[in-house]
Design a protein around this motif. Structure first.
Motif, short mmCIF file in Angstrom:
data_model
loop_
_atom_site.label_atom_id
_atom_site.label_comp_id
_atom_site.label_asym_id
_atom_site.label_seq_id
_atom_site.Cartn_x
_atom_site.Cartn_y
_atom_site.Cartn_z
N MET A 107 -4.37 5.48 20.60
CA MET A 107 -5.38 6.36 20.00
C MET A 107 -6.03 7.18 21.12
O MET A 107 -6.54 6.62 22.09
CB MET A 107 -6.42 5.53 19.26
CG MET A 107 -7.64 6.28 18.82
SD MET A 107 -7.61 6.99 17.16
CE MET A 107 -7.40 5.61 16.10
N GLU A 108 -6.02 8.49 20.97
CA GLU A 108 -6.71 9.38 21.92
C GLU A 108 -8.16 9.50 21.48
O GLU A 108 -8.45 9.53 20.29
CB GLU A 108 -6.07 10.77 21.90
CG GLU A 108 -4.71 10.85 22.53
CD GLU A 108 -4.22 12.28 22.62
OE1 GLU A 108 -5.04 13.21 22.82
OE2 GLU A 108 -3.01 12.47 22.47
N HIS A 109 -9.06 9.59 22.46
CA HIS A 109 -10.49 9.74 22.16
C HIS A 109 -11.00 11.04 22.74
O HIS A 109 -10.77 11.34 23.91
CB HIS A 109 -11.29 8.56 22.72
CG HIS A 109 -11.04 7.29 22.00
ND1 HIS A 109 -10.08 6.40 22.38
CD2 HIS A 109 -11.62 6.78 20.90
CE1 HIS A 109 -10.08 5.38 21.55
NE2 HIS A 109 -11.01 5.58 20.63
N SER A 110 -11.69 11.80 21.91
CA SER A 110 -12.34 13.03 22.35
C SER A 110 -13.78 13.01 21.86
O SER A 110 -14.14 12.24 20.98
CB SER A 110 -11.62 14.26 21.77
OG SER A 110 -10.38 14.44 22.39
N ALA A 111 -14.57 13.89 22.45
CA ALA A 111 -15.97 14.02 22.04
C ALA A 111 -16.36 15.49 22.09
O ALA A 111 -15.81 16.27 22.88
CB ALA A 111 -16.88 13.19 22.94
N GLY A 112 -17.30 15.85 21.24
CA GLY A 112 -17.77 17.22 21.19
C GLY A 112 -19.10 17.27 20.47
O GLY A 112 -19.73 16.24 20.25
#
Length: 138
Positions: A1-6
């Motif tokens: 699972m890739e994790h990103s934030a914004g």
């Protein structure tokens, strides 16, 4: 699972809340976001991505956060955590995205590419309106 934030980033301009959107090079329009780097919190990643993509320094507002999960073309899963952030600076074009721009709520809602982005903006806008109403009553 890739994790990103914004974040759903807004600024007040002439008494109107304007939302900062970014248009990716693939044509999609959404919110500033990107990968959470090793040793970085989601909050730190969100603020870094706002700077890298929209060229503004922002501050996170309240505890509200939104999560979106989807499958990438590669077949792997991606989870993005969005916060709400406020800035006072004008957007600066950075080259990280095709372009960054500000729009009032209704115009921003129409420009977003995906229904999940529209749902996030609707909920963030409602949250900010409720906060503002509570502050005026308080």
């Amino acid at each position: 699972m890739e994790h990103s934030a914004g974040a759903v980033v807004y600024r007040q301009e002439a008494g109107t809340r304007q939302y900062i959107l970014v248009q990716e090079y693939n044509g999609d329009t959404g919110f500033p976001k990107g990968h959470v780097e090793p040793g970085e919190t989601e909050e730190q990643a969100a603020l870094r991505e706002i700077w890298e993509e929209a060229g503004v320094h922002a501050a996170l507002v309240g505890p509200k956060r939104f999560h979106v999960e989807y499958t990438l073309h590669s077949g792997s899963r991606k989870r993005v955590t969005y916060f709400i952030a406020c800035c006072t600076e004008a957007v600066r074009q950075t080259g990280e995205v095709r372009r960054a721009f500000c729009l009032p709520y209704r115009q921003a809602l129409v420009r977003l590419t995906y229904p999940s982005y529209r749902a996030i903006l609707q909920e963030a806008h409602r949250y900010l309106e409720e906060r503002e109403d509570a502050a005026h009553k308080g």
